[in-house]
Design an enzyme around this catalytic site. Sequence first.
Site, PDB file in Angstrom:
ATOM      1  N   LEU A   1     -19.039   6.841 -17.690  1.00 52.67           N
ATOM      2  CA  LEU A   1     -18.585   6.370 -16.376  1.00 52.67           C
ATOM      3  C   LEU A   1     -17.732   7.432 -15.669  1.00 52.67           C
ATOM      4  O   LEU A   1     -16.916   8.097 -16.315  1.00 52.67           O
ATOM      5  CB  LEU A   1     -17.749   5.107 -16.599  1.00 52.67           C
ATOM      6  CG  LEU A   1     -17.061   4.490 -15.381  1.00 52.67           C
ATOM      7  CD1 LEU A   1     -18.084   3.851 -14.460  1.00 52.67           C
ATOM      8  CD2 LEU A   1     -16.036   3.443 -15.825  1.00 52.67           C
TER       9      LEU A   1
ATOM     10  N   HIS B   1       2.364  -4.438  -9.238  1.00 56.41           N
ATOM     11  CA  HIS B   1       1.596  -3.193  -9.412  1.00 56.41           C
ATOM     12  C   HIS B   1       1.417  -2.890 -10.898  1.00 56.41           C
ATOM     13  O   HIS B   1       0.341  -2.496 -11.339  1.00 56.41           O
ATOM     14  CB  HIS B   1       2.316  -2.023  -8.724  1.00 56.41           C
ATOM     15  CG  HIS B   1       2.484  -2.201  -7.239  1.00 56.41           C
ATOM     16  ND1 HIS B   1       1.446  -2.596  -6.426  1.00 56.41           N
ATOM     17  CD2 HIS B   1       3.563  -2.038  -6.421  1.00 56.41           C
ATOM     18  CE1 HIS B   1       1.889  -2.669  -5.166  1.00 56.41           C
ATOM     19  NE2 HIS B   1       3.167  -2.342  -5.140  1.00 56.41           N
TER      20      HIS B   1
ATOM     21  N   ASP C   1      -6.281  -5.351  -4.178  1.00 53.79           N
ATOM     22  CA  ASP C   1      -5.241  -5.877  -3.294  1.00 53.79           C
ATOM     23  C   ASP C   1      -4.631  -7.158  -3.853  1.00 53.79           C
ATOM     24  O   ASP C   1      -5.292  -7.907  -4.580  1.00 53.79           O
ATOM     25  CB  ASP C   1      -5.848  -6.126  -1.895  1.00 53.79           C
ATOM     26  CG  ASP C   1      -4.785  -6.228  -0.815  1.00 53.79           C
ATOM     27  OD1 ASP C   1      -3.617  -5.854  -1.066  1.00 53.79           O
ATOM     28  OD2 ASP C   1      -5.122  -6.683   0.295  1.00 53.79           O
TER      29      ASP C   1
HETATM   30  C1  IPE Z   1      -5.399  -1.495   1.016  1.00 49.39           C
HETATM   31  O1  IPE Z   1      -4.488  -2.518   0.824  1.00 49.39           O
HETATM   32  C2  IPE Z   1      -4.985  -0.283   0.263  1.00 49.39           C
HETATM   33  C3  IPE Z   1      -5.086  -0.366  -1.184  1.00 49.39           C
HETATM   34  C4  IPE Z   1      -5.525  -1.383  -1.873  1.00 49.39           C
HETATM   35  C5  IPE Z   1      -4.648   0.794  -1.905  1.00 49.39           C
HETATM   36  P1  IPE Z   1      -3.298  -2.786   1.841  1.00 49.39           P
HETATM   37  O2  IPE Z   1      -2.536  -3.948   1.331  1.00 49.39           O
HETATM   38  O3  IPE Z   1      -2.533  -1.536   2.067  1.00 49.39           O
HETATM   39  O4  IPE Z   1      -4.091  -3.125   3.177  1.00 49.39           O
HETATM   40  P2  IPE Z   1      -3.653  -3.984   4.437  1.00 49.39           P
HETATM   41  O5  IPE Z   1      -2.340  -3.428   4.928  1.00 49.39           O
HETATM   42  O6  IPE Z   1      -3.519  -5.388   3.980  1.00 49.39           O
HETATM   43  O7  IPE Z   1      -4.776  -3.809   5.404  1.00 49.39           O
HETATM   44  C1  IPE Z   2      -2.338  -3.531  -3.484  1.00 53.35           C
HETATM   45  O1  IPE Z   2      -1.441  -4.590  -3.499  1.00 53.35           O
HETATM   46  C2  IPE Z   2      -1.735  -2.255  -4.022  1.00 53.35           C
HETATM   47  C3  IPE Z   2      -1.461  -1.246  -2.987  1.00 53.35           C
HETATM   48  C4  IPE Z   2      -1.789  -1.348  -1.733  1.00 53.35           C
HETATM   49  C5  IPE Z   2      -0.777  -0.050  -3.419  1.00 53.35           C
HETATM   50  P1  IPE Z   2      -0.412  -4.840  -2.328  1.00 53.35           P
HETATM   51  O2  IPE Z   2       0.857  -4.126  -2.640  1.00 53.35           O
HETATM   52  O3  IPE Z   2      -1.003  -4.506  -1.010  1.00 53.35           O
HETATM   53  O4  IPE Z   2      -0.182  -6.399  -2.450  1.00 53.35           O
HETATM   54  P2  IPE Z   2      -0.046  -7.471  -1.278  1.00 53.35           P
HETATM   55  O5  IPE Z   2      -1.216  -7.270  -0.361  1.00 53.35           O
HETATM   56  O6  IPE Z   2       1.253  -7.173  -0.585  1.00 53.35           O
HETATM   57  O7  IPE Z   2      -0.060  -8.777  -1.963  1.00 53.35           O
HETATM   58 MG    MG Z   3      -2.100  -5.553   0.334  1.00 51.01          MG
END
Ligand code: IPE
Ligand code: IPE
Ligand code: MG
Length: 239
Positions: free
Chosen positions: A130, A36, A19
């Site tokens: 792995l 990303h 995240d």
């Molecule tokens: C969780 O992250 C999903 C992934 C890392 C793929 P999100 O950014 O979607 O989660 P929330 O919305 O903060 O809970």
């Molecule tokens: C995690 O990073 C990747 C996915 C959920 C696909 P985020 O896109 O949720 O990044 P933040 O949380 O907005 O910083």
């Molecule tokens: Mg996120």
Amino acid sequence: MAALDPNKEIPQHIAIIMDGNGRWAAARNLPRRDGHRAGAASVEECLMVCGELGVRYLTLYAFSSENWKRPEAEVTALMALLAHFLKEKTPSLMKNNIRLQVIGQLTKLPERNQKQLRDTTEKTKNNDGLTLVVALSYGSREEIVDAARQLMEEARAGAIDPDDLDAETFSRYLYTAALPDPDLLIRTSGECRVSNFLLWQISYAEIVITETLWPDFRREHLVAAIAEYQCRHRRFGGL
Ligand code: IPE
Ligand code: IPE
Ligand code: MG
């Protein structure tokens, strides 16, 4: 840098909620998609470190069932990135003896991604280093409902007796049937929630939350999380 204790075990299965990509990009005035993209380097480094340390399973939460709610342009960019990553990295999965598996409601993904995932899973299936498990269009509640539905159908057909159902049997109906439960769950970017990830499977996982944003997550952060895991006393409800 945190040091690992050679006398303590390395987690057999590490699961990571990757995240913070969007915040990493925003801090640099870049589009979210660049966050990303930068996260791919963190995936590569984790694969390398897990391979070196002898971790058996690495499960990465890459796209949740709720992430479909994001703007179409971001979803499209994520699917394109997935395709690019697999195309680029399949030779290195082969070279490093890594087996790819995927969990989630895969039929919701674009057909092109589905095909590539099937091909790569097939190509790497005999690798015995792995196991990399990628969670895509994954939601733990959906997984549990899918398992319940299948069990109900089998019960209706008379193939299973409801009285025989126990946790062990139930877990064989989850997408993760062939995998041991995670020992260590890591979430980056400081969020203290599980966001519909492996709710059943993390019952006794040790949880480490780091402030580091996913694109900044490197060897030292993974080693620090494992070192913290080694300091935990797992009791599984016993004494
Ligand atoms: C969780 O992250 C999903 C992934 C890392 C793929 P999100 O950014 O979607 O989660 P929330 O919305 O903060 O809970
Ligand atoms: C995690 O990073 C990747 C996915 C959920 C696909 P985020 O896109 O949720 O990044 P933040 O949380 O907005 O910083
Ligand atoms: Mg996120």
